[in-house]
Design an enzyme around this catalytic site. Structure first.
Site, PDB file in Angstrom:
ATOM      1  N   LEU A 155      21.358  -7.285 -20.520  1.00  0.00           N
ATOM      2  CA  LEU A 155      21.956  -8.511 -21.041  1.00  0.00           C
ATOM      3  C   LEU A 155      21.565  -8.682 -22.505  1.00  0.00           C
ATOM      4  CD1 LEU A 155      20.860 -10.648 -17.983  1.00  0.00           C
ATOM      5  CD2 LEU A 155      23.064  -9.498 -18.308  1.00  0.00           C
ATOM      6  N   HIS A 156      22.544  -9.024 -23.332  1.00  0.00           N
ATOM      7  CA  HIS A 156      22.277  -9.145 -24.764  1.00  0.00           C
ATOM      8  C   HIS A 156      23.404  -9.908 -25.441  1.00  0.00           C
ATOM      9  CE1 HIS A 156      24.824  -5.635 -24.203  1.00  0.00           C
ATOM     10  NE2 HIS A 156      25.301  -5.894 -25.408  1.00  0.00           N
ATOM     11  N   ALA A 157      23.137 -10.282 -26.679  1.00  0.00           N
ATOM     12  CA  ALA A 157      24.144 -10.868 -27.554  1.00  0.00           C
ATOM     13  C   ALA A 157      23.796 -10.402 -28.967  1.00  0.00           C
ATOM     14  CB  ALA A 157      24.142 -12.389 -27.430  1.00  0.00           C
TER      15      ALA A 157
END
Length: 146
Positions: free
Chosen positions: A65-67
């Site tokens: 999960l990342h942005a």
């Protein structure tokens, strides 16, 4: 680098998480509680899954999960949720996710170093299987620090 990021404060073993949204929220809260990210980063991770689908499910049972750094990363960070019952992100071949890593980077160099160490973990089938089946945080930390 993973040893300094994945600690008692940023690793949990969950058996009650039931949706990908809750997995993203919990993974993000672990990082927010350390001051490494802002609330906006959690929102950006969830919006990315909603907009782009389950591309963050990078291997069978594993989500990264990342942005974007500008979405609220204060320092390089990582968290891990071991999801005992698995959670569906909507990926046809790689669900259910049992290891949800959340990752925040402030620059490309640090980003690549952390990902390289994570890939070494992902290539260690025996250790990965043990991690997916661990019973508590202490057991997970031992496996992560091998």
């Amino acid at each position: 680098m993973l040893k300094s990021m994945l600690t008692k404060e940023t690793v949990v073993v969950e058996d009650t998480c039931d949706t990908w949204q809750n997995a993203v929220l919990k993974a993000g809260e672990l990082l927010k509680n350390t001051g490494a990210i802002e609330e906006s980063y959690i929102t950006a991770m969830a919006e990315s899954v909603e907009k782009n689908g389950p591309y963050m499910v990078i291997a069978p049972g594993i989500a990264l999960l990342h942005a974007r750094p500008e979405d609220g990363v204060n320092e390089a960070c990582m968290s891990l949720q071991v999801l005992k019952n698995g959670v569906s992100f909507g990926h046809k071949e790689r669900d259910p996710v049992t290891l949800a890593f959340a990752f925040g980077a402030v620059d490309a160099k640090l980003h690549l170093q952390a990902l390289q160490q994570l890939m070494e973990l992902f290539n260690d089938e025996e250790r990965l299987t043990k991690l997916k089946n661990c019973e508590n945080v202490e057991e997970a930390l031992v496996l992560l620090n091998e």
